[in-house]
Design a protein around this motif. Structure first.
Motif, PDB file in Angstrom:
ATOM      1  N   GLY A 143       5.685   7.944   4.260  1.00 22.82           N
ATOM      2  CA  GLY A 143       5.294   6.614   4.698  1.00 22.82           C
ATOM      3  C   GLY A 143       4.285   5.963   3.770  1.00 22.82           C
ATOM      4  O   GLY A 143       4.283   4.738   3.590  1.00 22.82           O
ATOM      5  N   LEU A 144       3.429   6.784   3.155  1.00 18.47           N
ATOM      6  CA  LEU A 144       2.415   6.240   2.257  1.00 18.47           C
ATOM      7  C   LEU A 144       3.013   5.837   0.915  1.00 18.47           C
ATOM      8  O   LEU A 144       2.460   4.986   0.216  1.00 18.47           O
ATOM      9  N   ALA A 150       4.248   0.949  -2.341  1.00 17.43           N
ATOM     10  CA  ALA A 150       5.231   0.037  -2.926  1.00 17.43           C
ATOM     11  C   ALA A 150       5.105  -1.353  -2.318  1.00 17.43           C
ATOM     12  O   ALA A 150       5.166  -2.375  -3.027  1.00 17.43           O
ATOM     13  N   GLN A 151       4.920  -1.406  -1.015  1.00 18.35           N
ATOM     14  CA  GLN A 151       4.763  -2.686  -0.317  1.00 18.35           C
ATOM     15  C   GLN A 151       3.550  -3.440  -0.843  1.00 18.35           C
ATOM     16  O   GLN A 151       3.611  -4.656  -1.090  1.00 18.35           O
ATOM     17  N   GLU A 152       2.445  -2.722  -1.021  1.00 14.09           N
ATOM     18  CA  GLU A 152       1.223  -3.367  -1.496  1.00 14.09           C
ATOM     19  C   GLU A 152       1.335  -3.839  -2.939  1.00 14.09           C
ATOM     20  O   GLU A 152       0.551  -4.691  -3.373  1.00 14.09           O
ATOM     21  N   ARG A 197      15.535  13.236   5.789  1.00  9.26           N
ATOM     22  CA  ARG A 197      15.156  12.138   6.666  1.00  9.26           C
ATOM     23  C   ARG A 197      13.663  12.235   6.980  1.00  9.26           C
ATOM     24  O   ARG A 197      12.991  13.153   6.541  1.00  9.26           O
ATOM     25  N   GLY A 198      13.154  11.324   7.781  1.00  9.71           N
ATOM     26  CA  GLY A 198      11.757  11.406   8.186  1.00  9.71           C
ATOM     27  C   GLY A 198      11.198  10.050   8.541  1.00  9.71           C
ATOM     28  O   GLY A 198      11.821   9.013   8.312  1.00  9.71           O
ATOM     29  N   SER A 199      10.009  10.072   9.109  1.00  9.98           N
ATOM     30  CA  SER A 199       9.333   8.841   9.509  1.00  9.98           C
ATOM     31  C   SER A 199       8.582   8.238   8.335  1.00  9.98           C
ATOM     32  O   SER A 199       8.076   8.957   7.467  1.00  9.98           O
ATOM     33  N   VAL A 200       8.492   6.904   8.324  1.00  7.43           N
ATOM     34  CA  VAL A 200       7.679   6.216   7.323  1.00  7.43           C
ATOM     35  C   VAL A 200       6.529   5.459   7.971  1.00  7.43           C
ATOM     36  O   VAL A 200       5.985   4.512   7.405  1.00  7.43           O
ATOM     37  N   GLN A 201       6.154   5.872   9.171  1.00  7.28           N
ATOM     38  CA  GLN A 201       4.924   5.361   9.772  1.00  7.28           C
ATOM     39  C   GLN A 201       3.750   5.681   8.848  1.00  7.28           C
ATOM     40  O   GLN A 201       3.737   6.716   8.183  1.00  7.28           O
ATOM     41  N   PHE A 202       2.757   4.803   8.800  1.00 10.45           N
ATOM     42  CA  PHE A 202       1.568   5.063   7.992  1.00 10.45           C
ATOM     43  C   PHE A 202       0.662   6.003   8.789  1.00 10.45           C
ATOM     44  O   PHE A 202      -0.277   5.582   9.473  1.00 10.45           O
ATOM     45  N   LEU A 203       0.936   7.290   8.675  1.00  8.47           N
ATOM     46  CA  LEU A 203       0.344   8.295   9.549  1.00  8.47           C
ATOM     47  C   LEU A 203      -1.171   8.362   9.438  1.00  8.47           C
ATOM     48  O   LEU A 203      -1.862   8.657  10.416  1.00  8.47           O
ATOM     49  N   LEU A 249      -6.497   9.822   3.435  1.00  8.02           N
ATOM     50  CA  LEU A 249      -6.119   8.415   3.565  1.00  8.02           C
ATOM     51  C   LEU A 249      -4.896   8.092   2.722  1.00  8.02           C
ATOM     52  O   LEU A 249      -4.046   7.291   3.127  1.00  8.02           O
ATOM     53  N   ASN A 250      -4.775   8.736   1.569  1.00 11.55           N
ATOM     54  CA  ASN A 250      -3.663   8.455   0.659  1.00 11.55           C
ATOM     55  C   ASN A 250      -2.706   9.627   0.498  1.00 11.55           C
ATOM     56  O   ASN A 250      -1.879   9.632  -0.415  1.00 11.55           O
ATOM     57  N   THR A 251      -2.825  10.636   1.384  1.00  7.63           N
ATOM     58  CA  THR A 251      -1.893  11.760   1.333  1.00  7.63           C
ATOM     59  C   THR A 251      -1.140  11.947   2.642  1.00  7.63           C
ATOM     60  O   THR A 251       0.013  12.338   2.645  1.00  7.63           O
ATOM     61  N   GLY A 252      -1.797  11.709   3.785  1.00 10.66           N
ATOM     62  CA  GLY A 252      -1.120  11.762   5.075  1.00 10.66           C
ATOM     63  C   GLY A 252      -1.101  13.131   5.706  1.00 10.66           C
ATOM     64  O   GLY A 252      -1.538  13.300   6.837  1.00 10.66           O
ATOM     65  N   TYR A 253      -0.593  14.139   4.991  1.00 11.50           N
ATOM     66  CA  TYR A 253      -0.532  15.493   5.528  1.00 11.50           C
ATOM     67  C   TYR A 253      -1.809  16.275   5.237  1.00 11.50           C
ATOM     68  O   TYR A 253      -2.370  16.927   6.098  1.00 11.50           O
TER      69      TYR A 253
END
Length: 681
Positions: free
Chosen positions: A151-152, A157-159, A195-201, A664-668
């Protein structure tokens, strides 16, 4: 009960559980039958208080996907977005049931743009593209899986102005470059999709529309456009097979991968196992234009947690909670079927103890969560629903997820649980070997982790290697700090409850694909269910120690030593160092005071009655000891909450723990001391 439990789990029972859980697709929110079956099984095992708890989060499901090169004509290509059938794997033949390649919580969209390759999609990768003068505005960004939460990658990419993201699995990371691919080996074949979620966890987990409050049917919800932790651009996962035409289309356009950095080349450029003469990992932008279509159907839909309760006989108002999620992207043999089988076998074994007359000292909860894959939703909503009660009564949470996906034991935990993990793993035999889980853990522990252990575990007793002369002193294996990515998150980082997660790792090659099947599990990972049985022993053993010990087996000295290590690991600016030196000293002083109380209480409880005491004096002394023990147990059990800031971490207030948060920038990955670390960064 603790020793008896270790002989109760049975391999053939674990296989039966896994067979059921992997017999069909069970996406979040679409398989209530499996929740009912889990409830019925637990009741059949003798657990009488088992309920299905329903929540109503926002989820979305795929309706139409397309990835195609639409110009120039010589490069035209349409990705099939399906995983090929593997003849010997019966579940891979269920093509009508297997969902297409999609990302949970991806935005809908129909976008066309030139292609840019951004390596792993990390902040430093996008920074490198900027430094090379690559304009990402209105492009479709191609990144590979690995290093940071998916997700991050989409967020970055969005930013940077991209209109869409494609995430593919490169053989260098979990495919042919690692070894033989499925069905000849355990690694990811080129046609496999993650597959997987792209929520900003790392912003917040759980239902995106109800942050901080439970997603009841009538809950007040945010509008979709006001949600901050979901992407606004579409994304789709790709197999390496489907990514190859895109990588070829990039070749020769823009800076080379070598100009970008030493780790930008995947297997296509330099590995015999995945080499392709047309792939150079050039970063683009490409001449080719790519069309990405992602039509998702979003809706408020029910999910179903299964919660079993075994009431404690002495301290029913103190709870030990054990959990595993049940939903999967496809069949989910490792993730989460192995954990689901282990949880169910733990329930069966506890049922045998109950029928023999045992009751836990403290109340035990066994929880089968739904919708973890989308963003830890089932567990997060339950924690948000019961937050006040949990902070009054819960002393620990034990999590299992993809608990068997290899042969190498790893553990992540609140530092206070480290000694207990060492103790229990020493007591659990590992079938197929002559030793214990701990023996295997020590033998497998990478040498590079020894320095981490010294800072994270600190004062833990060293291991003596009797085979060396003179004896060599070794540090114990590493217990890592918790980040995020599974259902311990809300318990530790929102509620302040000591938590842990463990697993046997090694083969991630079928992760989140249709090939994470029972056939894969039994052919390459655990044909005799030795590791499932050992995992059940560890899970049940830790739960029983926490539930039955008169003094909670939590070690605050270990926690204090870990805090020292976390403080030492951060490089601070001068003004920050002055602040942390003072606060760190205060923290160490507070922990030392609690440890002193621990020693005093332990001594007090161990005293024998003196023969010359009168009966009423002895009873009075005993009552004082019991009160003292209760007070000390509460100091231990609720110690973690001392690090909870009600207002939360300033950059992401849902996360409230001042010691542990996901990067913040890794998620896991864990980011100890997140406020201090983020202020420095």
């Amino acid at each position: 009960a603790y020793k008896l439990f270790q002989v109760l789990p049975e391999a053939h029972r674990l296989r039966e559980h896994l067979t059921y859980y992997t017999s069909g697709v069970h996406l979040a929110g679409v398989n209530r039958t499996q929740a009912v079956w889990t409830q019925e099984q637990m009741r059949d095992f003798g657990l009488t208080d088992v309920n299905i708890v329903e929540y109503f989060p926002y989820l979305n499901y795929p309706r139409e996907q397309r990835v195609a090169i639409v110009e120039p004509e010589p490069l035209l290509f349409d990705a099939d977005l399906r995983e090929p059938i593997v003849d010997e794997d019966s579940t891979s033949h269920l093509q009508r049931d297997i969902p297409p390649a999609f990302h949970g919580f991806s935005a809908s969209g129909n976008v066309t743009g030139r292609l840019v390759y951004a390596n792993y999609g990390r902040p430093q990768d996008f920074a490198r593209l900027r430094a090379l003068g690559v304009n990402m505005t209105d492009t479709i960004v191609l990144v590979r899986y690995g290093q940071v939460f998916r997700g991050l990658k989409v967020r970055e990419a969005q930013e940077h102005g991209a209109v869409g993201v494609l995430i593919y699995s490169d053989p260098a990371d979990d495919g042919a470059a690692r070894g033989a691919v499925y069905p000849d080996g355990p690694w990811r074949p080129p046609g496999s999709v993650q597959r997987g979620s792209v929520q900003f966890l790392s912003d917040y987990p759980g239902d995106p529309l109800t942050p901080g409050v439970p997603a009841h049917r009538d809950a007040e919800r945010l509008a979709r456009e006001d949600v901050t932790n979901l992407p606004k651009i579409p994304s789709i996962p790709l197999s390496y097979t489907n990514a190859l035409p895109l990588l070829r289309a990039l070749s020769g356009h823009g800076p080379s991968a070598l100009q970008a950095g030493s780790d930008w080349e995947g297997a296509g450029a330099h590995s015999d196992a995945g080499a392709d003469p047309g792939v150079t990992y050039s970063v683009g932008p490409s001449e080719a234009r790519v069309n990405l279509v992602n039509r998702m159907e979003g809706r408020i839909t029910p999910i179903w947690n299964v919660v079993a309760r075994i009431e404690g006989w002495a301290e029913p108002d103190r709870a030990v909670i054990v959990g595993n999620h049940r939903d999967a992207w496809v069949f989910g043999a490792a993730d989460p079927g192995s954990g689901s089988a282990v949880l169910l076998e733990t329930a069966r074994s506890l049922g045998i103890l109950l029928r023999a007359g045992w009751r836990p000292r403290r109340t035990i909860y066994l929880c089968s969560w739904d919708a973890e894959e989308y963003g830890l939703i089932g567990s997060t909503e339950w924690v948000e629903d019961h937050l006040a009660w949990l902070q009054r009564e819960a002393v620990a949470y034990i999590n299992v997820d993809n608990v068997v996906m290899g042969h190498h034991f790893v553990a992540f935990a609140s530092p206070s649980l480290n000694p207990l993990i060492y103790q229990v793993t020493k007591d659990v035999a590992l079938g197929g070997t002559s030793g214990s889980v701990y023996d295997q853990w020590v033998n497998d522990a990478p040498k590079k982790h020894q320095a981490e252990t010294e800072s994270a575990v600190g004062g833990a007793d060293p291991i003596i290697n009797a085979d060396n002369d003179p004896p060599a002193r070794h540090l114990p294996p590493v217990v890592h700090p918790l980040g995020s990515g599974s259902d311990f998150t809300a318990f530790l980082q929102h509620a302040g409850i000591a938590a842990m997660d463990f697993s046997f790792v090694g083969y991630g090659g079928t992760y989140h694909s249709a090939y994470d099947s029972r056939h894969w599990m039994e052919k390459f990972v655990d044909p005799h269910y030795h590791y499932h049985r050992a995992a059940t022993g560890v899970l049940g053993g830790i739960a029983l120690q926490l539930a039955d010990a008169s003094l909670l087996p939590l070690n605050l000295t270990t926690y204090a030593d870990a805090l020292k290590g976390y403080l030492a690991a951060v490089t601070f600016h001068d003004q920050v160092r002055r602040f942390t030196d003072k606060s760190g000293a205060n923290c160490e002083k507070a922990v030392a005071q609690v440890a002193a109380v621990s020693d005093e209480t332990d001594l007090e409880l161990s005293k024998k009655k003196k023969k010359d005491k009168k009966k009423h004096d002895a009873e009075k002394k005993l009552a004082q000891c019991l009160r003292r023990r209760h007070q000390f147990n509460d100091q231990l059990g609720f110690f973690e909450q001392q690090f909870i800031a009600v207002a939360g971490i300033p950059s992401r207030p849902w996360y409230k723990h001042l010691v542990f948060a996901p990067g913040l920038n890794t998620g896991y990955a864990s980011q100890p001391l997140p406020v201090l670390t983020e202020s420095v960064e």
